[in-house]
Design a protein around this motif. Structure first.
Motif, PDB file in Angstrom:
ATOM      1  N   SER A 164       0.850  -1.347   0.084  1.00  0.00           N
ATOM      2  CA  SER A 164       0.022   0.062  -0.062  1.00  0.00           C
ATOM      3  C   SER A 164       0.775   1.296   0.123  1.00  0.00           C
ATOM      4  N   HIS A 169      -1.409   2.923  -3.346  1.00  0.00           N
ATOM      5  CA  HIS A 169      -2.746   2.627  -3.437  1.00  0.00           C
ATOM      6  C   HIS A 169      -3.330   2.352  -2.031  1.00  0.00           C
ATOM      7  N   SER A 170      -4.461   2.676  -1.600  1.00  0.00           N
ATOM      8  CA  SER A 170      -4.983   2.493  -0.332  1.00  0.00           C
ATOM      9  C   SER A 170      -5.925   1.199  -0.528  1.00  0.00           C
ATOM     10  N   PHE A 171      -5.430   0.274   0.449  1.00  0.00           N
ATOM     11  CA  PHE A 171      -6.065  -1.228   0.551  1.00  0.00           C
ATOM     12  C   PHE A 171      -7.059  -1.051   1.921  1.00  0.00           C
ATOM     13  N   GLY A 202      -1.906   0.490   8.684  1.00  0.00           N
ATOM     14  CA  GLY A 202      -2.327   0.282   7.172  1.00  0.00           C
ATOM     15  C   GLY A 202      -3.457   1.346   6.836  1.00  0.00           C
ATOM     16  N   ARG A 204      -6.655   1.515   7.281  1.00  0.00           N
ATOM     17  CA  ARG A 204      -7.871   0.651   6.888  1.00  0.00           C
ATOM     18  C   ARG A 204      -9.259   1.321   7.396  1.00  0.00           C
TER      19      ARG A 204
END
Length: 239
Positions: A164, A169-171, A202, A204
Motif C-alpha cells: 500500500s 494505493h489504499s487497501f 495500514g 484501513r
C-alpha cells in the motif's frame, strides 16, 4: 572473275543456306537472351526476397533477445528477487512493529535469503524466516503451530501495508477467516491486538473477521452473528 550461270546459282544457294543458318542462330541467341533476362528477373526477385528475409531474421533476433531479457527479468532470479531483497527490510520492520505491539520483545523476525554451502566456500540462495527473541534464534518452521500463526499473520499484514505504501494505493479492507483457531484464549487477545495495530498502520476502513471465539467477536463493534441452531442471523452495532 565472271561466274557462269550454274556457278552463280550454286553460290546463291549456298549464300541463302548460310543466311538461313545465321537467322536460326540469331533466333537462338534472341531466345537465350530472353531466357537470360528472365533469369535475371528471377534472380533480382530472389535478391529482394533474400534481403527481406535477412531483415525479418534480424528483427526476429532482436525480438528473441528482448523476450529473453524479459524472461530473465521475470524469472525467480530477476525482478522478483530484486524486489524481495529491496522490500525485505521494510516488510520485516513493519512485521516487527506489529509483533512488538502485541508480544513485546518475545518475537522479532528477519529474512534470510542466502546461506553458506556445507563446505563454507560459496553463498547459496535460500529463503527462511528467522525468529529471535527471549528463546534465542530459530527458523519459523521450528515454532509451534500457534506461534507460526502470529508470525505468518504479521508478515502477511506487513506485506499488505508495504504494498500500500510503495504503490500509493489504499487497501481499505482486510479479511481474517478463523485465523485465530490454533491459539489459546490468552494469545487470541494478543492476536487481536496485532490486528488492531495493523488496522491502524495500514490506514484501513474495514476489517472483516470470521471467528468462532466469543471473546473475540464480543470486542468487535459491528458484527453479524450466525446461529445455525436457531436459523437466525443477528446484526449487532456497537456504540
Amino acid at each position: 572473275e565472271l561466274l557462269d550461270e550454274s556457278s552463280y546459282e550454286e553460290q546463291k544457294k549456298l549464300a541463302k543456306m548460310n543466311l538461313e543458318h545465321l537467322q536460326r542462330e540469331e533466333l537462338a541467341c534472341v531466345g537465350q537472351v530472353a531466357a537470360g533476362e528472365s533469369r535475371l528477373e528471377r534472380l533480382d526477385a530472389l535478391g529482394v526476397r533474400t534481403r527481406e528475409s535477412e531483415e525479418e531474421a534480424h528483427r526476429l533476433v532482436e525480438r528473441i533477445t528482448d523476450w529473453r531479457l524479459i524472461q530473465r527479468a521475470c524469472s525467480k532470479d530477476g525482478i522478483p528477487a530484486l524486489e524481495l531483497d529491496a522490500a525485505g527490510p521494510a516488510i520485516s520492520r513493519i512485521a516487527n512493529a506489529l509483533l512488538s505491539s502485541s508480544f513485546g520483545s518475545r518475537f522479532q523476525i528477519r529474512f534470510e535469503t542466502t546461506r553458506l554451502s556445507k563446505d563454507s566456500k560459496k553463498q547459496l540462495e535460500t529463503f527462511d524466516v528467522r525468529v529471535y527473541g527471549e528463546d534465542g534464534e530459530k527458523s519459523i518452521e521450528d515454532l509451534s503451530g500457534g506461534e507460526q500463526v502470529w508470525i505468518e499473520r504479521a508478515i502477511a499484514e506487513a506485506i499488505a501495508i508495504h504494498l500500500s505504501e510503495s504503490s500509493q494505493h489504499s487497501f481499505q479492507c482486510t479479511f481474517q477467516d478463523e485465523a485465530d483457531g490454533p491459539l489459546d484464549p490468552e494469545n487470541k487477545q494478543h492476536y487481536l491486538a496485532m490486528l488492531r495495530e495493523s488496522f491502524k498502520l495500514g490506514h484501513r476502513y474495514y476489517a472483516f473477521i470470521v471467528t468462532q471465539t466469543p471473546d473475540i467477536w464480543q470486542q468487535v463493534d459491528q458484527r453479524i452473528h450466525l446461529d445455525p441452531a436457531r436459523s437466525e442471523v443477528q446484526y449487532v452495532c456497537g456504540e
